[in-house]
Design a protein around this motif. Structure first.
Motif, PDB file in Angstrom:
ATOM      1  N   GLU A   1      13.609 -29.838 -13.216  1.00 57.67           N
ATOM      2  CA  GLU A   1      12.367 -30.821 -13.400  1.00 57.67           C
ATOM      3  C   GLU A   1      11.400 -30.081 -14.326  1.00 57.67           C
ATOM      4  O   GLU A   1      11.116 -30.825 -15.348  1.00 57.67           O
ATOM      5  CB  GLU A   1      11.790 -30.997 -12.286  1.00 57.67           C
ATOM      6  CG  GLU A   1      10.605 -31.779 -12.150  1.00 57.67           C
ATOM      7  CD  GLU A   1      11.079 -33.233 -12.209  1.00 57.67           C
ATOM      8  OE1 GLU A   1      10.292 -33.976 -13.017  1.00 57.67           O
ATOM      9  OE2 GLU A   1      12.158 -33.576 -11.925  1.00 57.67           O
TER      10      GLU A   1
ATOM     11  N   ASN B   1      25.070 -33.615  -7.224  1.00 57.30           N
ATOM     12  CA  ASN B   1      24.854 -34.868  -7.947  1.00 57.30           C
ATOM     13  C   ASN B   1      26.179 -35.168  -8.797  1.00 57.30           C
ATOM     14  O   ASN B   1      26.792 -36.220  -8.927  1.00 57.30           O
ATOM     15  CB  ASN B   1      23.772 -35.023  -8.658  1.00 57.30           C
ATOM     16  CG  ASN B   1      22.702 -35.611  -7.605  1.00 57.30           C
ATOM     17  OD1 ASN B   1      22.701 -36.015  -6.768  1.00 57.30           O
ATOM     18  ND2 ASN B   1      21.435 -35.548  -8.138  1.00 57.30           N
TER      19      ASN B   1
ATOM     20  N   LYS C   1      17.204 -35.683  -9.326  1.00 54.75           N
ATOM     21  CA  LYS C   1      16.878 -36.877  -8.919  1.00 54.75           C
ATOM     22  C   LYS C   1      17.972 -38.001  -9.124  1.00 54.75           C
ATOM     23  O   LYS C   1      18.084 -39.069  -8.655  1.00 54.75           O
ATOM     24  CB  LYS C   1      15.486 -37.379  -9.151  1.00 54.75           C
ATOM     25  CG  LYS C   1      14.397 -36.623  -8.853  1.00 54.75           C
ATOM     26  CD  LYS C   1      13.035 -37.249  -9.424  1.00 54.75           C
ATOM     27  CE  LYS C   1      12.234 -36.280  -9.262  1.00 54.75           C
ATOM     28  NZ  LYS C   1      10.743 -36.650  -9.662  1.00 54.75           N
TER      29      LYS C   1
ATOM     30  N   GLU D   1      16.996 -26.814  -6.133  1.00 53.11           N
ATOM     31  CA  GLU D   1      17.096 -27.791  -7.112  1.00 53.11           C
ATOM     32  C   GLU D   1      18.436 -27.713  -7.894  1.00 53.11           C
ATOM     33  O   GLU D   1      19.175 -28.677  -8.131  1.00 53.11           O
ATOM     34  CB  GLU D   1      16.013 -27.683  -8.221  1.00 53.11           C
ATOM     35  CG  GLU D   1      15.942 -28.937  -9.044  1.00 53.11           C
ATOM     36  CD  GLU D   1      14.664 -28.693 -10.099  1.00 53.11           C
ATOM     37  OE1 GLU D   1      14.722 -29.798 -10.825  1.00 53.11           O
ATOM     38  OE2 GLU D   1      14.124 -27.822  -9.947  1.00 53.11           O
TER      39      GLU D   1
END
Length: 201
Positions: A159, A11, A182, A4
Motif C-alpha cells: 500500500e 492473493n 486488496k 500485508e
C-alpha cells in the motif's frame, strides 16, 4: 508489512493468473529492500512440478544484464552479496545448464516484478539499474520473433508503494497488473483481459 506481504502472496496463489500459467517468472525478494516476500509463491511454483515451470533472476553483470533461469528445487538457491539476495546456480545438480527464458523454445507467460513505487497506470519506479527493463525488452523481442504473446507483467505492491503518479523515462516499461493486499488492479488492456478471464478461485 509482513502481514500485508503475506496477503499479497495469498492473493497471487489463489488467482487463476497463477494457476493457469505454465511458465512463471518470480523475483526473489530482499527483506532489507522492503520488497513483498515471494517465498510462498516460489515454493508453490516449484512444488507444482510438471504443471508449472518457475524461473528466477540471476544477475549477470553490472551493465543491467540478467537471466531468468529455471528453478526445480529451492536447494538450487544461494545467497549473493551485498544484500544476500538468493540466486540460482548456473547448473542443475547433474551439471547440465539450467533452462534460460531467453533461449528456451516456449514463451514466458507471467512475470512477477518488484519495485519502489507504482501508480494506477502501471508506471513503475525501479532501483535505477535497468535490469528488468532490459530483460523485458529482450523477452518481448524474442516473443515477437517467435510469434508468441509477451509475458504478462505483474508488480507486487505494498500500500505504501502506491502513489498518484510515478515519473517515467522513455526506456521505462509499464506493468500490466498491480497485485496488492486488496486484490488486483489492471493497468493495461492486456491486464484487463487477463483479469476478466482470471478471477480469483
Amino acid at each position: 508489512m509482513a502481514a500485508e506481504s503475506q496477503a499479497i502472496a495469498q492473493n497471487v496463489l489463489q488467482s487463476q493468473l497463477f494457476h493457469n500459467s505454465k511458465t512463471l517468472g518470480v523475483y526473489l525478494h530482499c527483506a532489507k529492500l522492503r520488497e513483498v516476500d515471494t517465498t510462498l509463491i516460489v515454493a508453490a511454483a516449484v512444488k507444482a512440478g510438471s504443471n508449472k515451470e518457475c524461473f528466477v533472476p540471476l544477475v549477470e553483470d553490472q551493465k543491467a544484464n540478467m537471466q531468468l533461469l529455471h528453478l526445480d528445487s529451492l536447494e538450487g538457491l544461494v545467497p549473493v552479496p551485498p544484500f544476500s539476495i538468493l540466486e540460482p546456480n548456473l547448473t542443475y545438480p547433474n551439471g547440465h545448464p539450467r533452462q534460460d527464458v531467453l533461449t528456451m523454445e516456449k514463451p514466458l507467460e507471467v512475470l512477477l516484478m518488484p519495485g519502489l513505487a507504482f501508480d494506477s497506470q502501471g508506471h513503475r519506479l525501479g532501483r535505477g539499474g535497468g535490469y528488468y527493463d532490459n530483460f523485458i525488452n529482450k523477452c518481448k523481442q524474442r516473443a515477437k520473433a517467435k510469434g508468441w504473446q509477451p509475458p504478462l507483467l505483474v508488480a507486487l505492491a505494498l500500500e505504501a508503494q502506491l502513489v498518484q503518479s510515478v515519473p517515467t523515462a522513455p526506456h521505462d516499461i509499464d506493468v500490466d497488473i498491480l497485485a496488492t493486499a486488496k486484490g488486483f488492479v489492471a493497468c493495461s488492456t492486456s491486464g484487463k483481459e487477463a483479469l476478466s478471464v482470471a478471477a480469483p478461485l
